[in-house]
Design an enzyme around this catalytic site. Sequence first.
Site, PDB file in Angstrom:
ATOM      1  N   GLN A 193      -7.858   6.664   8.621  1.00 48.91           N
ATOM      2  CA  GLN A 193      -8.037   6.940  10.039  1.00 48.91           C
ATOM      3  C   GLN A 193      -9.317   7.721  10.338  1.00 48.91           C
ATOM      4  O   GLN A 193      -9.584   8.022  11.503  1.00 48.91           O
ATOM      5  CB  GLN A 193      -6.834   7.740  10.564  1.00 48.91           C
ATOM      6  CG  GLN A 193      -5.525   6.995  10.527  1.00 48.91           C
ATOM      7  CD  GLN A 193      -5.468   5.832  11.491  1.00 48.91           C
ATOM      8  OE1 GLN A 193      -6.179   5.791  12.484  1.00 48.91           O
ATOM      9  NE2 GLN A 193      -4.603   4.874  11.202  1.00 48.91           N
ATOM     10  N   ASP A 233      -7.059  10.422   1.920  1.00 53.42           N
ATOM     11  CA  ASP A 233      -6.757   9.209   2.680  1.00 53.42           C
ATOM     12  C   ASP A 233      -7.688   9.153   3.889  1.00 53.42           C
ATOM     13  O   ASP A 233      -7.538   9.917   4.841  1.00 53.42           O
ATOM     14  CB  ASP A 233      -5.288   9.235   3.115  1.00 53.42           C
ATOM     15  CG  ASP A 233      -4.894   8.019   3.950  1.00 53.42           C
ATOM     16  OD1 ASP A 233      -5.765   7.151   4.195  1.00 53.42           O
ATOM     17  OD2 ASP A 233      -3.726   7.937   4.357  1.00 53.42           O
ATOM     18  N   HIS A 254       0.999   9.471   6.331  1.00 51.17           N
ATOM     19  CA  HIS A 254       1.512   8.124   6.535  1.00 51.17           C
ATOM     20  C   HIS A 254       2.464   7.809   5.378  1.00 51.17           C
ATOM     21  O   HIS A 254       2.335   8.354   4.289  1.00 51.17           O
ATOM     22  CB  HIS A 254       0.322   7.152   6.539  1.00 51.17           C
ATOM     23  CG  HIS A 254       0.657   5.734   6.871  1.00 51.17           C
ATOM     24  ND1 HIS A 254       1.227   4.864   5.966  1.00 51.17           N
ATOM     25  CD2 HIS A 254       0.455   5.009   8.011  1.00 51.17           C
ATOM     26  CE1 HIS A 254       1.374   3.674   6.525  1.00 51.17           C
ATOM     27  NE2 HIS A 254       0.925   3.729   7.766  1.00 51.17           N
ATOM     28  N   CYS A 292       4.916   4.625  11.098  1.00 52.88           N
ATOM     29  CA  CYS A 292       4.984   4.812   9.635  1.00 52.88           C
ATOM     30  C   CYS A 292       4.673   6.258   9.271  1.00 52.88           C
ATOM     31  O   CYS A 292       3.980   6.536   8.278  1.00 52.88           O
ATOM     32  CB  CYS A 292       4.025   3.862   8.918  1.00 52.88           C
ATOM     33  SG  CYS A 292       4.448   2.124   9.096  1.00 52.88           S
ATOM     34  N   LYS A 297      -9.141  -1.250   9.781  1.00 56.75           N
ATOM     35  CA  LYS A 297      -9.216  -0.110  10.687  1.00 56.75           C
ATOM     36  C   LYS A 297     -10.656   0.319  10.953  1.00 56.75           C
ATOM     37  O   LYS A 297     -10.893   1.314  11.638  1.00 56.75           O
ATOM     38  CB  LYS A 297      -8.419   1.069  10.121  1.00 56.75           C
ATOM     39  CG  LYS A 297      -6.910   0.797  10.002  1.00 56.75           C
ATOM     40  CD  LYS A 297      -6.170   1.999   9.486  1.00 56.75           C
ATOM     41  CE  LYS A 297      -4.714   1.672   9.159  1.00 56.75           C
ATOM     42  NZ  LYS A 297      -3.911   1.315  10.347  1.00 56.75           N
TER      43      LYS A 297
END
Length: 593
Positions: free
Chosen positions: A387, A384, A307, A548, A410
């Site tokens: 997600q 990260d 991202h 993004c 999220k």
Amino acid sequence: MTTHNANLPDIEQLTHLANQFFTALPCDGSLLNAGVSTLSPAVDTNKLTDLAKQAVNPSVETVELNKLSTVSRSGIPINTPEANFYFLDATQQQQAITHLGSAVKSASLALASQSPKDLSSLAGQHVESPIETEELHKLLVAHATVNRSGAPIHSETATAPTFYFLEMQKPHRDLSTLGLAGSHTAFDVHAVRRDFPILRERVNGQQLVWLDNAATTQKPQVVIDRISAFYQHENSNIHRAAHELAARSTDAYEQARKTVADFLHASSPDEIVFVRGSTEAINLVAQSWGRQNISKGDEIVITWLEHHANIVPWKQLCDQTGAVLRVAPVDDDGQVLLDEYSKLLNSRTKLVSFTQVSNALGTITPAQTMIELAHRVGAKVLLDGAQSVSHLHVDVQALQCDWLVFSGHKIFAPTGIGVLYGKAEILEATQPWQGGGNMIADVSFDKIIYQPAPARFEAGTGNIADAVGLGAALEYLQRIGVANVARYEHDLLAYAIESLRSINGLRLIGTATEKTSVLSFVLKGHSTQDVGEALNKAGIAVRSGHHCAQPILRRFGLESTVRPSLAFYNTHEEIDRLVSVVRQVQAGQIGLY
């Protein structure tokens, strides 16, 4: 009578059992006061009488609990054995466990003495002495006569009962083995959906289908209520005052930190820093630890899957320090090429930062292997998890990442709140990025002494209420079970992939063997904007654009895709609606705006 109780459930599993038992009793769902409400006429009263006799005398053969019908507090019939009252918050569920024994005993004693014709007018009674937990296990587990498949538990060929919560340990099935007719898992998606009020919304006259979960997830009622309760009863700044509301607010905020630590299996709540989201968390590491430790000639490694939030801060740091940004390539399915990644690692590599799940493709990266390889050359690793945390079980101690970031919005929590996990020794050795109140122990014009982590990274008044809301969201997800969520979403994704592949001219982007939640595609002859608008006209929300993540889309020769993305409240019927509209667009049967 032989029972199969070798693996009795723990207290969390018992909570699920208790909820199942509530659904088997003929009441309005409220047994928290250890009473029995007016009986529902939908109940088979003969079976209910047998149930009552069984509770009083366990030697009596049991009834088929999973065939009893009842209604929840909302008046919605629940006829599935896995149905759970997800609207109960943690306190209410604990009260339910505490009082269940009394409720069962009082109901059983009363019902056992009644004839079926008298049951419809029976009122509840209260018994002071609850039955013991072991007896409750026996009542709820050992004396069940059928398992979820309908096979008698006590028959010679039967195995242990396959209750909903016990299926958590089943291994995930390989995506390639699942087809359109793959069996659906023991997961009551309709019970879950009732917890999300926005899913009852209508858009353009159609029932909303929310398939933009990779951008943001919807919020369950327990989160909405928790934030409202905070502002009604606890609102105050934290850590700084001697009054009651400050104590309440501080307790709620720090309890949320502990909930996050437990959710990630961090060593301590002190390893959890509250930030605005994943973007701020990555920037914090880049501008604090990065400025201290990255210099000219050093190398930072990322991947093509990232991202923009995991590209821009590192490029800025490289521009500021003279460090070099290196990028690990991916194959045509969107999987990181591990051999090529390994070749990038060397003694100059100071930091590796990569996503656990791609927001544009849904690819699940081999995080543990990539972290181990990076550590071998002495590099630190930031993972990260924006997600991944809502779809997969994430254990930072098992992964051994040095930092992990995620955003609350999220994972069914409010916007404007997120988390930076960092190993304690790294946080303590890192100078803060921002200065102000709350993060200092002492200030003079000559010297500043910072608070220990995590306070030193939380300058000013933070997003207190939404941190509390994040804690409520994680507790909600944990009650459902991340393993249950992962298994259900895995089957839903397999169904969606096969359904979309059946559309002529549709190309799926990101076909990794290991993936989750995301279904990026392009449709021949139609712009992604046109497809998105057609879906919106039908009440279906998806994202169309670059997400993004321009570098990875350009790796596939694209500037944009249509991106439906899944959460555990989505259904197979919603996938069918999506596929139907895309088919109509392809056939020219839908007029676009």
